[in-house]
Each structure stands twice: as structure tokens, then as C-alpha cells.
Design an enzyme around this catalytic site. Structure first.
Site, PDB file in Angstrom:
ATOM      1  CB  VAL A  18      -1.046  -0.036   1.361  1.00 38.71           C
ATOM      2  CG1 VAL A  18      -1.917   1.150   1.294  1.00 38.71           C
ATOM      3  CG2 VAL A  18      -1.821  -1.310   1.062  1.00 38.71           C
ATOM      4  NE  ARG A  49       9.578  -4.334  10.668  1.00 38.54           N
ATOM      5  CZ  ARG A  49       9.755  -3.968  11.980  1.00 38.54           C
ATOM      6  NH1 ARG A  49      10.709  -4.054  12.441  1.00 38.54           N
ATOM      7  NH2 ARG A  49       8.752  -4.149  12.957  1.00 38.54           N
ATOM      8  CD  GLU A 133     -13.091   5.995   3.716  1.00 34.13           C
ATOM      9  OE1 GLU A 133     -13.696   6.806   3.776  1.00 34.13           O
ATOM     10  OE2 GLU A 133     -13.522   4.861   4.053  1.00 34.13           O
ATOM     11  CB  VAL A 136     -13.109   0.112   7.151  1.00 37.15           C
ATOM     12  CG1 VAL A 136     -14.150  -0.856   6.855  1.00 37.15           C
ATOM     13  CG2 VAL A 136     -12.511   0.203   8.530  1.00 37.15           C
ATOM     14  CE  LYS A 209     -10.438  -5.294   6.224  1.00 39.52           C
ATOM     15  NZ  LYS A 209     -10.470  -6.204   5.567  1.00 39.52           N
TER      16      LYS A 209
HETATM   17  N1  HSE Z   1      -6.371  -9.025   3.752  1.00 40.52           N
HETATM   18  C1  HSE Z   1      -7.651  -8.225   3.688  1.00 40.52           C
HETATM   19  C2  HSE Z   1      -8.597  -9.115   2.659  1.00 40.52           C
HETATM   20  C3  HSE Z   1      -7.369  -7.074   2.926  1.00 40.52           C
HETATM   21  O1  HSE Z   1      -8.621 -10.197   2.235  1.00 40.52           O
HETATM   22  O2  HSE Z   1      -9.828  -8.476   2.563  1.00 40.52           O
HETATM   23  C4  HSE Z   1      -6.889  -6.080   4.156  1.00 40.52           C
HETATM   24  O3  HSE Z   1      -7.565  -6.161   5.137  1.00 40.52           O
END
Ligand code: HSE
Length: 435
Positions: A18, A49, A133, A136, A209
Site C-alpha cells: 500500500v 525496515r 479510510e 476498512v 473492520k
Molecule cells: N487481507 C484483507 C482482505 C485486506 O483479504 O480483505 C486487508 O484488510
């Protein structure tokens, strides 16, 4: 004529999938963002890192370090973007950023679900907001929708498919007849599931979420340890098949609803049977969808990519633009508290119909014993399926149960499980009518 725009200096912590997307897409849409925000968005510090790690987006030169304090201590950085994940290190970083007077944008659902209450108190104290934002449902703008567009509503319910990995696995089991391990492997290969997909498949990614959505909808912090969470690990191809026969699909749902008489809320994540003709049944693959019902707006539905580099970075960039609009104003924490219901309904008291699959020894009287136990716990049976083409000595029995409290069903099943004729763990999936 060339217009000069004032610069907004951004410190980016984390350059994973991301983080790299945020960098790439700010570059890609730089002039559009200038026009729309009135500022030139400049990422002036990046902390990772391991700078030598191979990456799909090349790290820019001259602004990368490995120390998060380099962002905190840079007085020119107005806004920090936290995309390092995890809880404790991210908490310390966000706290220090707020204390240093910086605005925070984060996509870290676990951080907010587990320690949001503390962080928003710090944000309030320092009058700096936290935008989240991207925490979720990836690219779906559900936080701003609940926070801003639906501000004139009491939120009555939020039902969501909010984990793309689980939805992908369940879709492939349904449509391609894959069994669970095969579908999971495919989800990993396609990059939907993490290398360690534990939080996806055990329901906790969706729960984080759901906790954020419930907290936002009802203006108080939902304690993570009081939320009932089940994943999809126990769903087998037989369940998909029986559900199909009965007119349902299996979905992992986040269920949030207000019980108006008591003023308490229900918050849980469970695999659920959803009628095939319900709109949430048609949400396939790695897509997410969230139905929000408000007392003024009625029913609304939000659909889109719940994960992935570009969709999630779209939400982060939206938050950065929002921050620009508010940067010179008094702003509060970004978390709206209001009626503070603050009371969670224990999952044992929540009510639905149920799908139960048992594996039993096939001899006379077994079904009768099971029905007697259910009756004793005041749980009614809607229908029973026992396919004829089973092995001679073992038989699956599928029961559809009437509306009943989850606690009563669990008590009945605990007793049923003790019977010698019952083999292994019963599979229990709630049937949600989502009304
Ligand atoms: N791994 C999550 C999903 C996305 O499969 O929806 C990030 O929260």
C-alpha cells in the site's frame, strides 16, 4: 502561466504494497491533486525496515531511512502516513506524531480496533485528527460515508462482506467446486491472502473492520475481547453444497446492528447462510460490499475492491486530501462520539435461524435423539436432509433450525456432541435474513 502551489510535506512510514501504491499514485496524479487540493503533495521522508529489499516500485533516492524518529523529528513534515502495520510500534509512532503536532493518516485496522480509544484521546488532546479510510474495506469510501454523508442518521445496521480473501475462497468453493485447502492456496497465489493468512481466515481481519465500523456508527469504542468472531476454517465443500441445495450461499459477514428497545448493539463476525437472491450473495471473488441502513436514508449498499495496492492507496490519498482541507483549522480527533450506547449484546442472546451439519452413525433412533435434545432446549427444527447416497455406517445429517438464541443452540449442540453416535465437531452456520 505556471502556477506555484504551496507544498504539503508528507512522511511515509512503510513502503509495502500500500505504501508503494501511495507513492506511485501521488506521482501519477500529481497535477490533478494539485488542482483539487491547492497543494503540491510531496513525500519528503520515507521510513522502511529494509531499504535493500526488492520492491515493485523503486524507492526514491535521498529520502529513505530506517528510523521512524526521522519523520517525527522533522518539523517540516505536516502529515504522517502510517502503513507499517502491527500494533505496538505503530501505536508509539502515531502517538509521537500527534504529540509533535502532525496529522495522521493510517490504514492500520488492528491498531485502531485494539487501541483506537487511546489514540483518539491523544488526538483530541493535541487537536490533530487521525484519518483512517484505508483501514476498512480498501478502496470503498465507507468511513467518510458513515462519518459525513450519513451524519443525519441513526445507523440501524451494517452488514458487510469485509474480507476479500474469505470471499474469494468461498466463491471458488461454490463456483469451481474447489475444496478449502485448494481455494486458500489459490488466494495466496493471487496475492489476496497474506503469506500467513491467519487473520484473514480466522475472521479477525473482518472483526477489526467491524469494530471500527461499529465504534464509528454508535459513537463509543467496542471492546475487541467482547466481540464474537468465527472464521471460515471449518467450512467444507459439503456445507457449500447443502447450502446451495437449500437456496443459500455461504458468506463471511460482519454483523452490526442496534437493538432499539435495549439501546444495545450486536457486533459479530460469523460465516452465514445468505439467501441466493439477496444482493450480498452476488458479491463474488475478492470484492467487498457493505449494506448500511439508516433511519433517514433507508438501505444503502457500497461495493468495490476491499484490498490491493491501488484501491487501498486511493483511500489513503483521499485522506491526505481531506487533511489538506482541514490543516489550518481547529479539528478534533476525527472520531465522532455521540450517544455513547456503549453496551454490547452478548452473542449468546443474538437470534437467527441455523444450518447444522452433523456426521452420525447411521442406526435407528439417532435422529430422534438429536431432535429430543433440540426440543429440550426449545430449539425448533425447520427441515432435515439426509442424503441416501452416504457410506453404509456413517451419514451426514443437515438440519435447518428455527429462530433461536445462539446460546441455546450452543447448549443443545454441546449435549448432542456427547452422544456416541455423533462423530467429530458439528458445523454450525447462522442463516442471516439481513432485514
Ligand atoms: N487481507 C484483507 C482482505 C485486506 O483479504 O480483505 C486487508 O484488510
Amino acid at each position: 502561466m505556471h502556477m506555484e502551489f504551496p507544498t504539503l510535506k508528507i512522511g511515509l512510514a512503510g513502503f509495502g504494497n500500500v505504501g508503494a501504491g501511495v507513492f506511485k499514485n501521488i506521482e501519477k496524479n500529481r497535477s490533478l491533486l494539485r488542482e483539487r487540493t491547492g497543494k503540491d503533495l510531496q513525500i519528503t521522508r520515507i521510513v522502511v525496515r529494509d531499504p535493500s529489499k526488492p520492491r515493485s516500485v523503486t524507492l526514491p533516492e535521498g529520502i529513505v531511512s530506517t528510523n521512524l524518529d526521522d519523520i517525527i523529528n522533522d518539523a517540516d513534515v505536516d502529515l504522517v502516513v502510517e502503513l507499517i502495520g502491527g500494533i505496538d510500534r505503530a501505536f508509539d509512532f502515531v502517538k509521537s506524531a500527534l504529540e509533535a503536532g502532525k496529522i495522521v493518516v493510517t490504514g492500520n485496522k488492528a491498531l485502531l480496533a485494539e487501541r483506537g480509544q487511546e489514540l483518539f484521546a491523544i488526538a483530541n488532546q493535541h487537536n490533530r485528527p487521525i484519518f483512517y479510510e484505508a483501514a476498512v474495506a480498501g478502496g470503498i469510501p465507507i468511513i467518510k460515508t458513515v462519518q459525513e454523508s450519513l451524519v443525519g442518521n441513526h445507523i440501524q445496521s451494517v452488514f458487510g462482506i469485509i474480507n476479500g480473501t474469505c470471499n474469494y475462497i468461498l466463491t471458488r468453493m461454490t463456483e469451481a467446486g474447489l475444496d478449502y485447502p485448494e481455494a486458500l492456496e489459490e488466494a495466496k497465489q493471487l496475492g489476496y491472502a497474506e503469506a500467513d493468512p491467519t487473520l484473514d481466515i480466522n475472521g479477525w481481519d473482518a472483526a477489526h473492520k467491524a469494530i471500527i465500523l461499529a465504534s464509528l456508527s454508535y459513537g463509543c469504542w467496542v471492546p475487541a475481547d467482547e466481540v464474537h468472531v468465527e472464521g471460515i476454517e471449518s467450512i467444507r465443500s459439503e456445507d457449500i453444497h447443502f447450502a446451495e441445495t437449500l437456496g443459500y450461499r455461504i458468506k463471511l459477514l460482519g454483523i452490526i446492528q442496534l437493538h432499539e428497545e435495549s439501546g444495545a448493539m450486536e457486533v459479530r463476525v460469523q460465516p452465514s447462510l445468505v439467501a441466493k437472491d439477496h444482493i450480498l450473495s452476488s458479491v463474488k471473488g475478492a470484492f467487498n460490499a457493505i449494506m448500511v441502513k439508516g433511519d433517514v436514508v433507508g438501505e444503502t449498499l457500497f461495493y468495490g475492491s476491499g484490498a490491493g495496492q491501488d484501491p487501498t492507496s486511493s483511500s489513503v490519498i483521499g485522506d491526505i486530501a481531506d487533511a489538506v482541507a482541514r490543516i489550518d483549522r481547529e479539528q478534533g480527533s476525527g472520531f465522532i462520539t455521540h450517544e455513547l450506547y456503549g453496551k454490547l449484546i452478548p452473542v449468546a442472546e443474538t437470534v437467527s435461524k441455523y444450518y447444522i451439519r452433523l456426521q452420525v452413525d447411521d442406526h435407528p433412533g439417532v435422529l430422534g435423539e438429536i431432535a429430543t435434545i433440540l426440543g429440550k432446549h426449545d430449539v425448533g427444527i425447520l427441515s432435515v436432509i439426509q442424503p441416501e447416497d452416504h457410506e453404509e455406517s456413517h451419514a451426514p445429517i443437515v438440519l435447518m433450525l428455527h429462530y433461536a438464541e445462539f446460546g441455546r443452540v450452543q447448549e443443545a449442540l454441546a449435549e448432542i456432541r456427547q452422544k456416541d453416535a455423533v462423530q467429530g465437531e458439528p458445523v454450525v452456520i447462522r442463516v442471516e435474513d439481513l432485514s
